[in-house]
Scaffold this motif. Structure first.
Motif, PDB file in Angstrom:
ATOM      1  N   ARG A   1       3.295  19.921 -22.612  1.00 25.61           N
ATOM      2  CA  ARG A   1       2.085  20.726 -22.430  1.00 25.61           C
ATOM      3  C   ARG A   1       2.317  22.216 -22.659  1.00 25.61           C
ATOM      4  N   GLY A   2       3.504  22.571 -23.112  1.00 24.08           N
ATOM      5  CA  GLY A   2       3.756  23.945 -23.526  1.00 24.08           C
ATOM      6  C   GLY A   2       4.116  24.912 -22.427  1.00 24.08           C
ATOM      7  N   ALA A   3       4.559  24.422 -21.270  1.00 21.02           N
ATOM      8  CA  ALA A   3       4.985  25.331 -20.210  1.00 21.02           C
ATOM      9  C   ALA A   3       6.292  26.027 -20.578  1.00 21.02           C
ATOM     10  N   VAL A   4       7.174  25.316 -21.274  1.00 25.37           N
ATOM     11  CA  VAL A   4       8.452  25.858 -21.756  1.00 25.37           C
ATOM     12  C   VAL A   4       8.764  25.190 -23.090  1.00 25.37           C
ATOM     13  N   PRO A   5       9.496  25.893 -23.991  1.00 26.19           N
ATOM     14  CA  PRO A   5       9.925  25.215 -25.216  1.00 26.19           C
ATOM     15  C   PRO A   5      10.970  24.149 -24.954  1.00 26.19           C
ATOM     16  N   GLY A   6      11.749  24.336 -23.881  1.00 24.91           N
ATOM     17  CA  GLY A   6      12.789  23.375 -23.560  1.00 24.91           C
ATOM     18  C   GLY A   6      13.401  23.679 -22.209  1.00 24.91           C
ATOM     19  N   ALA A   7      14.227  22.752 -21.713  1.00 28.91           N
ATOM     20  CA  ALA A   7      14.860  22.953 -20.414  1.00 28.91           C
ATOM     21  C   ALA A   7      16.029  21.990 -20.265  1.00 28.91           C
ATOM     22  N   VAL A   8      16.962  22.392 -19.408  1.00 26.71           N
ATOM     23  CA  VAL A   8      18.049  21.517 -18.959  1.00 26.71           C
ATOM     24  C   VAL A   8      18.003  21.498 -17.446  1.00 26.71           C
TER      25      VAL A   8
END
Length: 389
Positions: free
Chosen positions: A15-22
């Motif tokens: 939903r576009g809250a972040v481009p990516g995450a770990v």
């Protein structure tokens, strides 16, 4: 649980809250890590377990630990006035009233000590009201705020500038955010006779196997480094710093408050050392058990905790990180220690349960309050940890 962790992360990327995450949730020998999305908005490089992030204020616990290495060795003592090593701060002035002009000053009632810096009560830093006159020079002259490593002067020049800025509060009187960690970084360098990057590499990172942590990313590793973004009001993200930008070369001023780059596994090694009472994974002693206890203990008075609410939401403060003093939400376990970074990172550990949680993103926070994805992650991790018991 890794599948569940990935299922938790994916919707925020979709939903576009972040481009990516770990994300990482660990207890004992069990470590669950999930990566979702991409290191940049173009989607060219998938996030991975070894992706490099600007960890911003997750640097603060590391700087505190490095200070305690020197305390353990007897080269510093908590009650020691810092003017011994930082003559620029030997005779500080304090604004007569916090909302008064910077020219209206009085002498400090007592010297600034090492303990004052470790507990963020030296008199320098950010209060809840950023508009106070004595706060403005911290931004305009010292470049405090969102990290911009190549914009800051080298340590001796930075300290000379700091010496002309009055304290906002008397030493020991109030908790003020951020600046004390940068001062500690200079103190570590002067006491040790090594630059902060050299001291951290030799005395903290090498013993813990934190091979990817430092103040700059080597050229060979830039492909693993994220972009750094700010959410655009109309949706999407604006690029703040590219992978080959400000962290591609060592800065003149290595910020003990927010300058480090790291990975999930490196910060996990640091957190495990704290849970183990100062022992590294191979049984070497990095810190004394007493030093770790001091780091993980709340040192604020109730009034100081209340006044720091813009940043800590009523939590206490140890050395380099917050300490939960009450249970209010699923994640607010008494004694939980850790902090958040303004570049979109959060790392915590719970001594009573051995739980470690880490969320790394590349999107700048919109303010001191942790955003909903972080709070949602803490709730998820608290439940996952309980399920393992």
């Amino acid at each position: 649980m890794t599948t569940d962790l990935r299922a938790f992360l994916d919707p925020y990327v979709e939903r576009g809250a972040v481009p990516g995450a770990v994300a990482l949730v660990a207890r004992g020998d069990r470590v669950d890590v999930a990566a979702s999305g991409s290191t940049d908005t173009g989607g060219t490089t998938p996030m991975a377990r070894d992706t490099l992030f600007r960890i911003a204020s997750l640097t603060k616990p590391v700087t505190a630990a490095a200070t305690m290495v020197l305390v353990d060795e007897g080269r510093l003592t908590p009650g020691q006035p810092v003017g011994t090593w930082l003559p620029e701060l030997a005779s500080p002035k304090v604004v007569r009233t916090p909302d008064g002009p910077v020219e209206d000053v009085v002498p400090a009632r007592r010297p600034i000590t090492v303990f004052d810096l470790l507990t963020f009560r030296a008199g320098y830093g950010f209060p809840s009201d950023f508009a106070l006159p004595a706060v403005a020079p911290l931004f305009s002259e010292l470049h405090q705020g969102p990290p911009q490593p190549q914009a800051v002067a080298e340590p001796d020049t930075w300290m000379r500038t700091l010496s002309h800025i009055p304290l906002l509060r008397q030493p020991g009187e109030a908790w003020l955010y951020n600046t004390c960690s940068d001062i500690l970084g200079v103190l570590i360098a002067r006491v040790s006779g090594r630059s902060l990057p050299e001291f951290l590499a030799e005395r903290v990172f090498e013993p813990l196997g934190m091979k990817d942590t430092g103040f700059a990313v080597p050229a060979a590793d830039l492909g693993r480094f994220t972009g750094y973004y700010r959410a655009h009001p109309d949706g999407g993200f604006d690029l703040v710093d590219a992978a080959d930008g400000q962290w591609s070369t060592l800065p003149a001023f290595p910020s003990g408050a927010g300058g480090l780059v790291s990975t999930a596994d490196d910060w996990l090694a640091f957190a495990r050392m704290l849970l183990a009472g100062g022992l590294t994974g191979d049984g070497r002693r990095l810190l004394s058990a007493g030093a770790v206890r001091q780091m993980l203990t709340d040192h604020l008075t109730p009034a100081q905790r209340k006044a720091s609410g813009l940043f800590t939401e009523g939590q206490g403060w140890g050395f380099g990180g917050s300490v939960d003093v009450e249970t209010r939400d699923p994640w607010n376990v008494r004694g939980r220690y850790g902090w958040v970074g303004g570049t979109g990172t959060a790392g915590h550990l719970v001594p009573s349960t051995g739980l470690i949680t880490l969320l790394l993103t590349q999107v700048e926070l919109g303010g001191p309050k942790p955003p909903d994805p972080m709070r949602d992650f803490w709730t998820y991790a608290a439940g996952a940890g309980a399920a393992e018991e």
